[in-house]
Design a protein around this motif. Structure first.
Motif, mmCIF file in Angstrom:
data_model
loop_
_atom_site.group_PDB
_atom_site.id
_atom_site.type_symbol
_atom_site.label_atom_id
_atom_site.label_comp_id
_atom_site.label_asym_id
_atom_site.label_seq_id
_atom_site.Cartn_x
_atom_site.Cartn_y
_atom_site.Cartn_z
ATOM 1 N N ASN A 6 -10.338 39.084 134.155
ATOM 2 C CA ASN A 6 -10.581 37.660 133.914
ATOM 3 C C ASN A 6 -9.892 36.906 135.024
ATOM 4 O OD1 ASN A 6 -7.816 37.432 133.195
ATOM 5 N ND2 ASN A 6 -8.321 38.065 131.092
ATOM 6 N N ALA A 7 -9.685 35.647 134.883
ATOM 7 C CA ALA A 7 -9.147 34.875 135.994
ATOM 8 C C ALA A 7 -7.742 35.307 136.371
ATOM 9 C CB ALA A 7 -9.156 33.381 135.638
ATOM 10 N N ARG A 8 -6.990 35.898 135.417
ATOM 11 C CA ARG A 8 -5.603 36.179 135.733
ATOM 12 C C ARG A 8 -5.207 37.627 135.458
ATOM 13 N NH1 ARG A 8 -3.149 31.513 136.955
ATOM 14 N NH2 ARG A 8 -4.068 29.592 136.201
ATOM 15 N N LEU A 27 -19.601 46.039 139.871
ATOM 16 C CA LEU A 27 -20.607 46.492 140.831
ATOM 17 C C LEU A 27 -21.985 45.961 140.473
ATOM 18 C CD1 LEU A 27 -21.491 48.157 143.252
ATOM 19 C CD2 LEU A 27 -21.624 50.155 141.750
ATOM 20 N N PHE A 28 -22.336 45.991 139.215
ATOM 21 C CA PHE A 28 -23.689 45.555 138.857
ATOM 22 C C PHE A 28 -23.824 44.040 138.868
ATOM 23 C CE2 PHE A 28 -24.016 49.934 137.367
ATOM 24 C CZ PHE A 28 -25.224 50.273 137.956
ATOM 25 N N VAL A 29 -22.734 43.304 138.703
ATOM 26 C CA VAL A 29 -22.795 41.852 138.933
ATOM 27 C C VAL A 29 -23.092 41.570 140.399
ATOM 28 C CG1 VAL A 29 -21.406 39.748 139.047
ATOM 29 C CG2 VAL A 29 -21.327 41.172 137.002
ATOM 30 N N LEU A 30 -22.338 42.221 141.290
ATOM 31 C CA LEU A 30 -22.516 41.990 142.726
ATOM 32 C C LEU A 30 -23.877 42.493 143.203
ATOM 33 C CD1 LEU A 30 -18.956 43.092 143.911
ATOM 34 C CD2 LEU A 30 -19.759 40.780 143.423
ATOM 35 N N ALA A 31 -24.263 43.682 142.768
ATOM 36 C CA ALA A 31 -25.540 44.249 143.201
ATOM 37 C C ALA A 31 -26.714 43.467 142.613
ATOM 38 C CB ALA A 31 -25.627 45.716 142.788
ATOM 39 N N LEU A 87 -11.494 28.708 150.638
ATOM 40 C CA LEU A 87 -11.427 28.357 149.212
ATOM 41 C C LEU A 87 -11.247 29.559 148.299
ATOM 42 C CD1 LEU A 87 -14.217 25.615 149.021
ATOM 43 C CD2 LEU A 87 -11.757 25.334 149.366
ATOM 44 N N GLY A 88 -11.553 30.757 148.794
ATOM 45 C CA GLY A 88 -11.392 31.949 147.973
ATOM 46 C C GLY A 88 -12.716 32.532 147.522
ATOM 47 N N ARG A 89 -12.758 33.864 147.432
ATOM 48 C CA ARG A 89 -14.007 34.532 147.070
ATOM 49 C C ARG A 89 -14.455 34.203 145.652
ATOM 50 N NH1 ARG A 89 -11.867 40.367 149.171
ATOM 51 N NH2 ARG A 89 -11.971 39.966 151.420
ATOM 52 N N ARG A 90 -13.554 34.333 144.711
ATOM 53 C CA ARG A 90 -13.939 34.175 143.312
ATOM 54 C C ARG A 90 -14.516 32.790 143.001
ATOM 55 N NH1 ARG A 90 -13.043 35.771 137.965
ATOM 56 N NH2 ARG A 90 -12.672 34.001 136.577
ATOM 57 N N ALA A 195 -20.924 37.116 133.312
ATOM 58 C CA ALA A 195 -20.239 38.394 133.498
ATOM 59 C C ALA A 195 -19.191 38.292 134.597
ATOM 60 C CB ALA A 195 -21.260 39.486 133.826
ATOM 61 N N GLY A 196 -19.510 37.544 135.648
ATOM 62 C CA GLY A 196 -18.579 37.408 136.761
ATOM 63 C C GLY A 196 -17.306 36.675 136.380
ATOM 64 N N LEU A 197 -17.388 35.766 135.400
ATOM 65 C CA LEU A 197 -16.181 35.074 134.952
ATOM 66 C C LEU A 197 -15.102 36.062 134.527
ATOM 67 C CD1 LEU A 197 -17.568 32.081 132.840
ATOM 68 C CD2 LEU A 197 -16.270 31.936 134.971
ATOM 69 N N ARG A 198 -15.516 37.170 133.986
ATOM 70 C CA ARG A 198 -14.559 38.167 133.502
ATOM 71 C C ARG A 198 -14.281 39.244 134.540
ATOM 72 N NH1 ARG A 198 -12.097 39.697 129.076
ATOM 73 N NH2 ARG A 198 -11.691 41.909 128.679
ATOM 74 N N LEU A 199 -15.260 39.538 135.385
ATOM 75 C CA LEU A 199 -15.166 40.738 136.211
ATOM 76 C C LEU A 199 -14.835 40.496 137.673
ATOM 77 C CD1 LEU A 199 -18.270 42.578 134.721
ATOM 78 C CD2 LEU A 199 -15.869 43.189 134.366
#
Length: 464
Positions: A6-8, A27-31, A87-90, A195-199
């Protein structure tokens, strides 16, 4: 190596070759995002005749749907990397997913070409933010060794699948209405965002980062591209000697000169021009631009031919194009081995030759009594072979031509050239098609493919 769930909070990296569920999810979020970025061009290509018929656009204006995305992607790719670095990747990655989803919905509701093209440009910029960032996240989140190699392979495979997937999805959805082809990525992007918010992991707070965005460099390069595409669009509609056309060409030249000056004098330029002193990098950039430009120019021309002249439907058109994209999907995992076995110079020259032969074999008279097996299929298979042979080899040649510390910058320059080739070639193809018809436009596509071969031939004399 740690992975943020998650964020932290963080989760432990895999031991050896074992992956945690969080790593699989990341991986599946990015892919998955890489896949929807890659299919953005193909979904619009198949739908072009339907869009033109609904909005009353000639081919010269219709091409903006394709070149608008490329113009937002290519010229802003290096700037996108700078934004991410500062600004950062996330936060940038997640914000880009939300904007991408919103732009998809707006483009599906657009009632005129201006809003449609604007949303395509915005989605191109979102891709400029997420496509290279996804790979950077993989390289930082996955430990060096088999786990990272496998992750990069999956990421690359999804990218290769994107174009072919877009052809099928667009063919199916355009049968119901072209607006669905622009709407369907929105829920996918939102699911990836959730999903990305968590991963998606947080950045290392101690990372070094640049201080300046070089906004002037980004604006001047983007303005040059948009002005050139506008001039090429204005030529067949207003006349090549019209003040609007001449003025656009003149402003494009001034903007290009301004870009060079800005990059030469900026404290932290987006592109250090001394990179252009590496001949292999320049050959890769120009050759890949020619291959991508001739390919998309041909598909634009063939889309209009197959649907408007030969009477094929959108789904049939998408299926007709599959032989030009499916081979790359099947070979994506073996491209590195091919380059090691045969050398990048040989593969690039062979691919450029296959593309040229494919353009030469496409019928120049645009027959209505089309025979797919003899008139279209050979061309599609040859372009598919061209990408199998040369696509990965171009990138390898570009990044190995420069010192290790500058490979990311070389990759950005290379990818920028690929997208600029797409934007300018499709614009000029559509301009010639609108004013002079099928055969002159096909001659242009052939000339671009020939230029790619001429650029590739010096590489045969050098080992890379």
């Amino acid at each position: 190596m740690t992975l943020s769930t998650n964020a932290r909070s963080t989760a432990p990296a895999p031991a050896g070759d074992r992956w945690t569920p969080a790593l699989w999810g990341l991986l599946f979020v990015l892919a998955g995002n890489m896949l929807i970025d890659a299919l953005e061009v193909s979904v619009s290509l198949v739908a072009l005749p339907s869009i033109g018929g609904d909005l009353g656009l000639p081919a010269a204006q219709l091409q903006w749907v394709v070149s608008g995305f490329a113009a937002g992607f290519g010229p802003l790719l290096l700037f996108g990397g700078r934004v991410v670095a500062i600004l950062g990747r996330r936060p940038v990655y997640l914000a880009a997913l939300v904007v991408f989803a919103a732009a998809s919905l707006v483009s599906a509701l657009a009632q005129g070409p201006e809003l449609l093209v604007a949303t395509r440009f915005v989605k191109g910029f979102c891709a400029a933010l997420t496509a290279p960032t996804g790979l950077a996240i993989i390289l930082s989140a996955f430990p060096e060794g088999p786990a990272r190699s496998r992750a990069v392979s999956v990421y690359s495979l999804f990218g290769a699948c994107g174009f072919a997937t877009g052809l099928l999805v667009s063919g199916l959805l355009t049968e119901a209405g072209w607006r669905w082809t622009f709407a369907f990525p929105a829920p996918v992007a939102l699911l990836l965002f959730l999903a990305g918010l968590r991963l998606v992991p947080a950045d290392d707070p101690g990372r070094a980062k640049p201080r300046r965005y070089d906004l002037a460099g980004a604006v001047s390069l983007t303005a040059t591209t948009l002005l050139l595409v506008y001039a090429l669009t204005s030529g067949p509609l207003d006349g090549w000697d019209h003040p609007r056309t001449i003025g656009a060409f003149a402003l494009a030249a001034l903007s290009a000169l301004a870009h060079v000056r800005v990059e030469r004098t900026a404290r932290e330029p987006l592109l250090r021009l001394e990179l252009l002193r590496h001949p292999a990098l320049v050959r890769s950039a120009l050759g890949a631009a020619a291959l991508n430009g001739s390919y998309l120019g041909l598909l634009l021309l063939s889309t209009l031919h197959l649907q408007q002249r030969a009477g094929l439907g959108p789904l049939q058109t998408g299926l007709a194009f599959l032989p030009a994209s499916a081979p790359l999907v099947l070979s994506a995992l073996f491209s590195g081995r091919m380059a090691a076995r045969f050398g990048t110079g040989r593969l690039i020259a062979a691919g450029a030759g296959a593309a040229l032969l494919g353009a030469l074999l496409y019928p120049g008279d645009a027959p209505a009594d089309l025979r797919y097996a003899t008139d279209v299929l050979p061309t599609m298979l040859l372009f598919g072979a061209a990408f199998v042979l040369a696509f990965a080899a171009f990138h390898l040649q570009a990044t190995t031509a420069v010192p290790a510390g500058r490979q990311a910058e070389a990759s950005g320059l290379y990818q920028t050239a690929v997208q600029l080739g797409a934007a300018l070639a499709t614009a000029l193809t559509a301009a010639l098609y609108t004013e002079f018809g099928h055969r002159p436009a096909l001659l242009l596509v052939t000339a671009v493919a020939l230029a790619g071969l001429l650029v590739a031939l010096p590489g045969l004399r050098r080992a890379h």
